[in-house]
Design a protein around this motif. Structure first.
Motif, PDB file in Angstrom:
ATOM      1  N   MET B 141       0.820  -1.205   0.000  1.00 53.73           N
ATOM      2  CA  MET B 141       0.000   0.000   0.000  1.00 53.73           C
ATOM      3  C   MET B 141       0.851   1.251   0.000  1.00 53.73           C
ATOM      4  O   MET B 141       0.353   2.346   0.233  1.00 53.73           O
ATOM      5  N   GLY B 142       2.144   1.093  -0.200  1.00 53.92           N
ATOM      6  CA  GLY B 142       2.984   2.253  -0.391  1.00 53.92           C
ATOM      7  C   GLY B 142       3.740   2.713   0.834  1.00 53.92           C
ATOM      8  O   GLY B 142       4.450   3.694   0.775  1.00 53.92           O
ATOM      9  N   ALA B 143       3.583   2.013   1.967  1.00 53.24           N
ATOM     10  CA  ALA B 143       4.353   2.384   3.158  1.00 53.24           C
ATOM     11  C   ALA B 143       5.559   1.472   3.232  1.00 53.24           C
ATOM     12  O   ALA B 143       5.412   0.277   3.440  1.00 53.24           O
ATOM     13  N   PHE B 144       6.727   2.022   3.056  1.00 53.41           N
ATOM     14  CA  PHE B 144       7.892   1.153   2.931  1.00 53.41           C
ATOM     15  C   PHE B 144       8.518   0.822   4.274  1.00 53.41           C
ATOM     16  O   PHE B 144       9.029  -0.273   4.466  1.00 53.41           O
ATOM     17  N   THR B 145       8.484   1.759   5.232  1.00 47.76           N
ATOM     18  CA  THR B 145       9.185   1.553   6.505  1.00 47.76           C
ATOM     19  C   THR B 145       8.702   0.353   7.300  1.00 47.76           C
ATOM     20  O   THR B 145       9.525  -0.356   7.867  1.00 47.76           O
ATOM     21  N   PRO B 146       7.379   0.074   7.398  1.00 48.56           N
ATOM     22  CA  PRO B 146       6.951  -1.051   8.232  1.00 48.56           C
ATOM     23  C   PRO B 146       7.635  -2.355   7.879  1.00 48.56           C
ATOM     24  O   PRO B 146       7.875  -3.192   8.751  1.00 48.56           O
ATOM     25  N   TYR B 147       7.996  -2.508   6.630  1.00 42.04           N
ATOM     26  CA  TYR B 147       8.663  -3.736   6.201  1.00 42.04           C
ATOM     27  C   TYR B 147       9.915  -3.979   7.038  1.00 42.04           C
ATOM     28  O   TYR B 147      10.160  -5.089   7.485  1.00 42.04           O
ATOM     29  N   PHE B 148      10.681  -2.921   7.268  1.00 49.09           N
ATOM     30  CA  PHE B 148      11.921  -3.093   8.016  1.00 49.09           C
ATOM     31  C   PHE B 148      11.651  -3.298   9.491  1.00 49.09           C
ATOM     32  O   PHE B 148      12.351  -4.058  10.149  1.00 49.09           O
ATOM     33  N   LEU B 209       2.055   3.115  13.684  1.00 50.56           N
ATOM     34  CA  LEU B 209       2.578   3.316  12.344  1.00 50.56           C
ATOM     35  C   LEU B 209       1.537   3.010  11.272  1.00 50.56           C
ATOM     36  O   LEU B 209       1.393   3.757  10.307  1.00 50.56           O
ATOM     37  N   VAL B 210       0.818   1.906  11.428  1.00 51.57           N
ATOM     38  CA  VAL B 210      -0.065   1.479  10.344  1.00 51.57           C
ATOM     39  C   VAL B 210      -1.541   1.476  10.764  1.00 51.57           C
ATOM     40  O   VAL B 210      -2.372   2.099  10.118  1.00 51.57           O
ATOM     41  N   THR B 211      -1.858   0.772  11.866  1.00 48.81           N
ATOM     42  CA  THR B 211      -3.274   0.582  12.184  1.00 48.81           C
ATOM     43  C   THR B 211      -4.025   1.890  12.317  1.00 48.81           C
ATOM     44  O   THR B 211      -5.128   2.047  11.799  1.00 48.81           O
TER      45      THR B 211
END
Ligand code: SF4
Ligand code: SF4
Lengths: 158, 386
Positions: B141-148, B209-211
């Motif tokens: 969905m375009g949020a790159f930071t949560p991956y790390f 960050l996301v929810t």
């Protein structure tokens, strides 16, 4: 009261974005908490887990002796046919003929590190090494002979 | 039913038949086979009307390895390792299903120590899988930071796995009768003193960050609606179905090993949209933490493996075993003729059934919502293709 709801929504949206940015800002200003390791620069200090399954090896002791009886259990246990045990007959001191391993061929290129051969070996002659840098220029270099040249079976191993 | 004349020419050759995939003036685009949002080699043929989706056709088979056929030539010890390669994020749980099936057929009593270790391993795998899904879905969905951030916590988990099982992803740790090795001496300490406190201290970050993020919420709320009835008729299972209110947790319905001794809640949401699927997985992480906490300090002493024969022969008959993987219900069905290898083996993988509802839940929505719906289905392509 559409306008009030609208303003409330914008405010909560800005707040949610700010919460996220605060967290990002925290890690931006605390580089110590970043855990990235820079391989291969850290090669000297890199420690692999003891049980890491990197490749199958056959340990030899100082007399160039191993514990492999040539029973081919490992060959039968391997799901991929990565092991080929070539046996020979040796005549021992009492003049009896006995089966022994001639060449223990191991195909690292076909091995999935499933550990089944190690489990199957009745004399614990083979084990997993935790090496992991296996790239070679030619695939044939991954076909290995596990028993050393001129090695023989350790005294007392049946 | 077809009549034979409709299928065959007069010289017994097959008649070619054509089925139109689309009407001639439809506009189609392809996503994949190599596309980062499909997390693997899944090919979607999407028929569009402007920006609205008319139809989604998943085109499978790009990573088909015929695992079921391969298993027919492997013994009952050997066929377990291949199943790590199906749903590689739940490899422990796949192995668990196969080991349970052999034990059920041979009526092997598994030592309690092994049962505890297995369930702890299953739940650690579930956490690892949900963490990776969380990061990957946010990235879609375009949020790159949560991956790390997700990988940061998962890294400690893979290190724990590496210590005990010797591998980070395809462990092959469960064997018929128990587990392959005793856990590493640092296992209990690292799980209870290092990993669980770390994960619990970071869970709030995921929510911040996301929810709670407004952009994320607007992209998933009400998107990809799957009703209770549809979830059942498409055969969905796991978090995908539980988000629509279906009680389908195999750990509750058909408990295996020590799952009937631990207290945990089956996480159910009723909204059925992408947000509900997201919340189910986030809450399942918390339930898994609680299961591990109940078990980790009470692992009984004893053997970690029951004595089994060197060559396993299953009695003649049919055997079925199901487990709850991180994605849903995995069923293993074996037909045995009494020999050392299965006559026929069938895996009922959760990913395949969950994918089947994709066309239904995205029909009529905008193409941008497709990624949100697909991301929250948590597809692992090797699990779908096998
Ligand atoms: S680890 Fe597995 S695949 Fe590799 S040689 Fe041993 S049995 Fe064969
Ligand atoms: S390595 Fe072990 S199992 Fe393989 S042939 Fe030698 S003794 Fe037998």
């Amino acid at each position: 009261m559409y306008i009030v709801d609208y303003i409330k929504e914008v405010a909560s949206a800005v707040k949610s974005l700010a919460t996220g940015m605060k967290l990002t800002g925290y890690y931006f200003t605390h580089p110590k908490e970043i855990i990235t390791q820079e391989y291969p620069d850290n090669r000297a200090t890199l420690k692999m887990a003891d049980r890491f399954k990197g490749e199958v090896i056959m340990p030899h002791d100082e007399n160039n002796e191993h514990a492999c009886t040539g029973c081919t259990s490992c060959e039968l246990a391997c799901p991929n046919g990565s092991i080929k045990v070539i046996t020979k007959f040796e005549v021992n001191a009492e003049g009896k003929k006995k089966k022994a391993v001639d060449q223990h061929i191991y195909h690292l290129d076909m091995c999935t590190m499933c550990n089944l051969c190690i489990e199957a070996c009745p004399t614990d002659a083979i084990k997993m090494a935790n090496t992991f840098e296996h790239s070679v220029p030619d695939r044939n270099m991954l076909i290995k002979r596990l028993n050393n040249n001129g090695s023989k079976i350790r005294e007392g191993v049946e | 039913m077809y009549h034979i004349n409709e299928l065959l020419n007069s010289d017994n050759t097959l008649k070619p038949s054509f089925v139109a995939m689309k009407e001639s003036d439809d506009y189609t685009i392809n996503i994949g086979p190599q596309h980062p949002a499909t997390h693997g080699v899944l090919h979607l043929v999407i028929t569009l009307n402007g920006e609205t989706i008319k139809k989604v056709d998943p085109d499978l088979g790009f990573i088909h390895r015929s695992i079921e056929k391969m298993c027919e030539s492997l013994s009952y010890r050997q066929y377990i390792y291949v199943t790590s390669r199906m749903d590689y994020l739940s490899s422990h749980i796949n192995n668990h299903a196969c080991a349970l099936l052999v034990e059920k057929a041979l009526q092997v009593e598994v030592p309690e120590r092994a049962q505890y270790i297995r369930v702890i391993m299953d739940e650690l795998t579930r956490i690892a899988s949900h963490l990776l899904w969380w990061g990957a879905m946010a990235m879609d969905m375009g949020a790159f930071t949560p991956y790390f951030y997700a990988f940061r916590e998962r890294e400690l988990l893979t290190e724990i796995m590496e210590d005990t099982c010797g591998a980070r992803l395809t462990m092959n740790y469960m064997v018929p009768g128990g587990v392959m090795h005793d856990p590493h001496e640092t296992f209990v300490h690292r799980v209870s003193k290092e990993f669980l406190p770390l994960l619990k201290s970071k869970l709030h970050e995921y929510e911040e960050l996301v929810t709670g993020n407004i952009i994320f919420q607007n992209r998933v709320n009400g998107v990809g609606l799957l009703t209770y009835e549809d979830a059942i008729s498409y055969g969905c299972s796991g978090p995908t179905a539980r988000a629509s209110g279906v009680h389908c947790d195999i750990r509750k319905l058909y408990p295996y090993d020590v799952y009937n001794k631990v207290q945990f809640e089956e996480v159910i949401e009723t909204a059925g949209d992408s947000m509900a699927r997201y919340m189910v997985r986030m809450n399942e992480i918390k339930q898994s933490i609680s299961i591990i906490e109940q078990l980790i300090n009470n692992i009984p002493e004893g053997d970690f493996q029951a004595k089994t024969k060197a060559v396993l022969k299953l009695p003649k008959g049919e055997f079925y075993q199901r487990v709850e993987t991180a994605r849903g219900e995995l069923g293993v069905f074996v037909v045995s003729e009494g020999g050392t290898t299965p006559y026929r083996i069938k895996f009922r993988s959760p990913g395949f059934s969950n994918l089947s509802c994709l066309d239904h839940i995205t029909k009529g929505s905008k193409i941008g919502d497709l990624v949100a719906s697909m991301g929250t289905l948590d597809l692992v392509i090797p699990d779908i293709d096998r």
